[in-house]
Design a protein around this motif. Structure first.
Motif, PDB file in Angstrom:
ATOM      1  N   LEU A 465       0.830  -1.206   0.000  1.00 48.61           N
ATOM      2  CA  LEU A 465       0.000   0.000   0.000  1.00 48.61           C
ATOM      3  C   LEU A 465       0.865   1.258   0.000  1.00 48.61           C
ATOM      4  CD1 LEU A 465      -2.736  -1.098   2.579  1.00 48.61           C
ATOM      5  CD2 LEU A 465      -3.020  -0.877   0.111  1.00 48.61           C
ATOM      6  N   ALA A 466       1.939   1.255   0.812  1.00 43.95           N
ATOM      7  CA  ALA A 466       2.804   2.434   0.894  1.00 43.95           C
ATOM      8  C   ALA A 466       3.453   2.740  -0.451  1.00 43.95           C
ATOM      9  CB  ALA A 466       3.865   2.226   1.970  1.00 43.95           C
ATOM     10  N   LYS A 467       3.801   1.703  -1.207  1.00 42.72           N
ATOM     11  CA  LYS A 467       4.439   1.911  -2.506  1.00 42.72           C
ATOM     12  C   LYS A 467       3.508   2.630  -3.469  1.00 42.72           C
ATOM     13  CE  LYS A 467       5.198  -1.776  -4.882  1.00 42.72           C
ATOM     14  NZ  LYS A 467       5.829  -3.007  -5.430  1.00 42.72           N
ATOM     15  N   TYR A 468       2.230   2.271  -3.459  1.00 40.10           N
ATOM     16  CA  TYR A 468       1.304   2.928  -4.377  1.00 40.10           C
ATOM     17  C   TYR A 468       0.763   4.232  -3.804  1.00 40.10           C
ATOM     18  CZ  TYR A 468       1.549  -1.417  -6.988  1.00 40.10           C
ATOM     19  OH  TYR A 468       2.008  -2.482  -7.719  1.00 40.10           O
ATOM     20  N   LEU A 469       0.813   4.397  -2.462  1.00 41.18           N
ATOM     21  CA  LEU A 469       0.417   5.676  -1.884  1.00 41.18           C
ATOM     22  C   LEU A 469       1.388   6.785  -2.274  1.00 41.18           C
ATOM     23  CD1 LEU A 469      -0.809   4.697   1.706  1.00 41.18           C
ATOM     24  CD2 LEU A 469      -2.148   5.900  -0.031  1.00 41.18           C
ATOM     25  N   GLU A 470       2.626   6.458  -2.402  1.00 38.11           N
ATOM     26  CA  GLU A 470       3.610   7.462  -2.794  1.00 38.11           C
ATOM     27  C   GLU A 470       3.358   8.001  -4.202  1.00 38.11           C
ATOM     28  OE1 GLU A 470       7.412   5.707  -2.430  1.00 38.11           O
ATOM     29  OE2 GLU A 470       7.383   5.638  -0.231  1.00 38.11           O
ATOM     30  N   LEU A 471       2.620   7.237  -4.997  1.00 35.20           N
ATOM     31  CA  LEU A 471       2.351   7.642  -6.379  1.00 35.20           C
ATOM     32  C   LEU A 471       1.080   8.478  -6.516  1.00 35.20           C
ATOM     33  CD1 LEU A 471       3.220   4.240  -8.079  1.00 35.20           C
ATOM     34  CD2 LEU A 471       4.677   6.261  -7.875  1.00 35.20           C
ATOM     35  N   VAL A 472       0.355   8.669  -5.413  1.00 31.79           N
ATOM     36  CA  VAL A 472      -0.831   9.536  -5.436  1.00 31.79           C
ATOM     37  C   VAL A 472      -0.337  10.985  -5.407  1.00 31.79           C
ATOM     38  CG1 VAL A 472      -2.951  10.180  -4.263  1.00 31.79           C
ATOM     39  CG2 VAL A 472      -2.221   7.792  -4.288  1.00 31.79           C
ATOM     40  N   GLU A 473      -0.676  11.740  -6.444  1.00 34.04           N
ATOM     41  CA  GLU A 473      -0.107  13.076  -6.589  1.00 34.04           C
ATOM     42  C   GLU A 473      -0.692  14.067  -5.597  1.00 34.04           C
ATOM     43  OE1 GLU A 473      -0.572  14.227 -10.616  1.00 34.04           O
ATOM     44  OE2 GLU A 473       0.762  12.659 -11.417  1.00 34.04           O
ATOM     45  N   ASP A 474      -1.968  14.078  -5.386  1.00 31.90           N
ATOM     46  CA  ASP A 474      -2.584  15.036  -4.476  1.00 31.90           C
ATOM     47  C   ASP A 474      -2.271  14.643  -3.031  1.00 31.90           C
ATOM     48  OD1 ASP A 474      -4.612  17.326  -4.192  1.00 31.90           O
ATOM     49  OD2 ASP A 474      -5.463  15.765  -2.901  1.00 31.90           O
ATOM     50  N   LEU A 475      -1.644  15.557  -2.286  1.00 35.12           N
ATOM     51  CA  LEU A 475      -1.193  15.243  -0.921  1.00 35.12           C
ATOM     52  C   LEU A 475      -2.368  15.058   0.034  1.00 35.12           C
ATOM     53  CD1 LEU A 475       1.896  17.627  -0.605  1.00 35.12           C
ATOM     54  CD2 LEU A 475       1.840  15.185  -1.137  1.00 35.12           C
ATOM     55  N   ASP A 476      -3.391  15.870  -0.113  1.00 29.77           N
ATOM     56  CA  ASP A 476      -4.551  15.707   0.774  1.00 29.77           C
ATOM     57  C   ASP A 476      -5.221  14.351   0.552  1.00 29.77           C
ATOM     58  OD1 ASP A 476      -4.143  18.234   1.840  1.00 29.77           O
ATOM     59  OD2 ASP A 476      -5.465  19.219   0.374  1.00 29.77           O
ATOM     60  N   THR A 477      -5.330  13.969  -0.708  1.00 29.64           N
ATOM     61  CA  THR A 477      -5.909  12.649  -1.014  1.00 29.64           C
ATOM     62  C   THR A 477      -5.021  11.540  -0.479  1.00 29.64           C
ATOM     63  OG1 THR A 477      -6.911  13.548  -3.021  1.00 29.64           O
ATOM     64  CG2 THR A 477      -6.747  11.159  -2.846  1.00 29.64           C
ATOM     65  N   ARG A 478      -3.688  11.734  -0.619  1.00 25.30           N
ATOM     66  CA  ARG A 478      -2.764  10.720  -0.127  1.00 25.30           C
ATOM     67  C   ARG A 478      -2.878  10.581   1.391  1.00 25.30           C
ATOM     68  NH1 ARG A 478       3.558  11.578  -1.060  1.00 25.30           N
ATOM     69  NH2 ARG A 478       2.774  11.915  -3.198  1.00 25.30           N
ATOM     70  N   LEU A 479      -2.966  11.707   2.116  1.00 27.85           N
ATOM     71  CA  LEU A 479      -3.078  11.636   3.570  1.00 27.85           C
ATOM     72  C   LEU A 479      -4.387  10.967   3.988  1.00 27.85           C
ATOM     73  CD1 LEU A 479      -1.902  12.395   6.329  1.00 27.85           C
ATOM     74  CD2 LEU A 479      -3.041  14.626   6.118  1.00 27.85           C
ATOM     75  N   THR A 480      -5.467  11.290   3.284  1.00 32.28           N
ATOM     76  CA  THR A 480      -6.758  10.652   3.599  1.00 32.28           C
ATOM     77  C   THR A 480      -6.686   9.146   3.379  1.00 32.28           C
ATOM     78  OG1 THR A 480      -7.921  12.677   2.965  1.00 32.28           O
ATOM     79  CG2 THR A 480      -9.204  10.640   3.050  1.00 32.28           C
ATOM     80  N   LEU A 481      -6.088   8.721   2.278  1.00 30.01           N
ATOM     81  CA  LEU A 481      -5.964   7.286   2.008  1.00 30.01           C
ATOM     82  C   LEU A 481      -5.031   6.607   3.018  1.00 30.01           C
ATOM     83  CD1 LEU A 481      -5.719   7.340  -1.885  1.00 30.01           C
ATOM     84  CD2 LEU A 481      -7.613   6.459  -0.519  1.00 30.01           C
TER      85      LEU A 481
END
Length: 532
Positions: A465-481
């Motif tokens: 999960l962490a590997k693909y979370l790093e690829l989420v561009e929007d930081l707010d979306t990444r923090l929520t996920l």
């Protein structure tokens, strides 16, 4: 004396006379009733005559006849022994069953030519005899004054009728005869169209067989359409269909769209699909006819019959009509999908029954593949046959190309299937694309946020999960996920990229006894990070 004088009529068994004949006077009728002996046939005949009155008229008899006028019942009884009891010993047995019909008997008299006969038998040898209770129905079966027992009827035969009673019964008979003649005449008389339609609308009996001319039938149909009554329109259309040539019926139906719609609704409701398809084609509604045929083909249970029916539907309707060329390609895809599912299902069912294939042991099949949609078929093949070559029926890539599936739909389905199978390496290869100068990078047509949601739903490990979370561009979306998936390391790294020192401090206090909290405190001591 002469019979015209009303005297000397003799025994009814040898010479019968109807008291209601035109040549019988009132005095002669009285003498017939008071002096005649009644046998089985006489009683049956006269009772039927007395029963002709309407429900509002009752025939009443005196309750206590004299011995002089009491008819002799010895010829009516069927003795059970050689000794026949006298009428004085007769009694009513309350346990005797009550017949369903008027003046019916418990037993049929042998050789009797009439429909019913009255038989009176003794209860025991030397004992009393019983009379069956007979209803003299004159209307409703539930009326309190509408029935008489046989004892009352026979016991009161001796009363003298008045002229008023005889006149009233004669008037009722004349009225009933008139009604019968009117009903017979009305059957063969063509009634006005408005009256017939009114009867149809009210639910009353009606007949259309007297409308024999084409003009009359069309007039009936046109006025029914004007009244906008569905029952009347349907009745008129069906009458027209049964009584004219098919070409004439179709021609007149095409001129009346409202009548045509009611006729089509009737055919649908009665599942007359062949006639429905022919009528739609005749009316120029080719698309509706094709859809009806397609639905009939899809409702077939057997896969071989369904494929044959779909091919026949394709040739007869979709390929024959230029306006349905776009839909014809969809029918071809449906046929190809069924022909693909059939061998896959047969092969997988055999492998599962053998019990030697690991994937079928890890993920037992819960449904048959046949008749499943194309997306379900793709998920099935990605789960059980992901690594097959493109030239195989069960290859996911082959399904994608044949049915022209969008890239987003293919990636979503494939990632879900491989996540269910815990194929994390397959997911990474699926999302790896070639970059500039021959390089490789991860790319998801559905977005990495959706990829993380899918992996979390199938309980992927935190490092994946962490590997693909790093690829989420929007930081707010990444923090929520990261919070949703409880990926703590990703939460800290996202807060650092947001330069949110307060958030990192809050994380360290909340998870003070964990390795991630120590990592957060180490980040806070890093002087190279510029906080807000």
């Amino acid at each position: 004396m002469d019979a015209d004088d009303g005297e000397g009529f003799g025994d009814f068994r040898t010479r019968k006379k109807n008291i209601f004949d035109d040549d019988v006077s009132v005095e002669a009728a009285k003498k017939i009733i008071t002096s005649a002996r009644f046998d089985d046939d006489d009683l049956d005949d006269d009772m039927e005559i007395l029963d002709l009155g309407s429900s509002t008229t009752s025939v009443k008899f005196s309750a206590a006849p004299s011995s002089k006028t009491m008819p002799d019942l010895s010829s009516l009884a069927t003795p059970a022994s050689s000794s026949v009891p006298s009428p004085a010993n007769l009694r009513i047995n309350p346990s005797a069953a009550e017949p369903r019909h008027s003046f019916g008997s418990f037993q049929k008299a042998a050789g009797h030519v009439r429909s019913q006969s009255l038989t009176i038998a003794p209860l025991k040898s030397g004992g009393d005899m019983q009379f069956p209770k007979v209803n003299m129905l004159r209307g409703s079966n539930t009326g309190s004054n509408s029935s008489l027992t046989i004892e009352e009827a026979v016991g009161t035969m001796g009363r003298k009728f008045g002229s008023m009673d005889v006149d009233q019964m004669q008037q009722e008979i004349i009225q009933l005869r008139k009604q019968l003649l009117a009903a017979r005449k009305e059957r063969w008389t063509k009634m006005p169209v408005d009256l017939t339609l009114r009867r149809i609308m009210k639910g009353e009996p009606y007949s259309l067989e007297n409308y024999r001319a084409l003009e009359d039938k069309l007039s009936l149909l046109d006025k029914a359409v004007t009244l906008m009554d569905g029952n009347a329109i349907t009745a008129a259309v069906l009458h027209l269909k049964k009584t004219v040539k098919r070409a004439t019926f179709q021609q007149e139906l095409m001129l009346r769209p409202v009548a045509a719609n009611h006729y089509l609704a009737y055919l649908r409701g009665h599942f007359e699909h062949a006639e429905l398809i022919d009528t739609l084609s005749m009316l120029g509604r080719s698309e509706e006819a094709a859809i009806v045929k397609y639905r009939l083909a899809c409702s077939t249970g057997d896969i071989n019959t369904k494929v044959s029916s779909l091919k026949a539907c394709l040739r007869a309707h979709f390929e024959a009509e230029p306006s349905l060329a776009g839909d014809a390609s969809l029918i071809r895809e449906h046929i190809d999908l069924l022909e693909r599912q059939r061998p896959i299902e047969d092969s997988d069912a055999r492998l599962e029954a053998e019990g030697r294939t690991k994937v079928f042991l890890d993920f037992p099949r819960r449904f048959a593949l046949v008749n499943m949609p194309v997306t379900t078929t793709l998920f099935y093949c990605c789960l059980y046959h992901y690594h097959l070559q493109e030239n195989s029926f069960a290859s996911p890539v082959s399904i994608k190309k044949r049915h022209e599936l969008p890239e987003r739909q293919f990636v979503w389905t494939a990632v879900s299937a491989r996540a269910k199978a815990k194929g994390w390496t397959d997911i990474e290869q699926l999302l790896t694309a070639k970059g500039w100068f021959g390089g490789k990078k991860l790319k998801a047509a559905i977005g990495f946020g959706k990829v993380v949601d899918i992996l979390h739903r199938f309980q992927a490990p935190h490092d994946i999960l962490a590997k693909y979370l790093e690829l989420v561009e929007d930081l707010d979306t990444r923090l929520t996920l990261a919070k949703k998936t409880d990926c703590k390391k990703a939460m800290i790294e996202t807060l650092v990229k947001q330069k949110d020192r307060a958030g990192v401090e809050e994380f360290a206090r909340k998870y003070s006894a964990t390795i991630e909290a120590e990592y957060a405190r180490r980040v806070l001591r890093d002087e190279a990070i510029r906080w807000k």
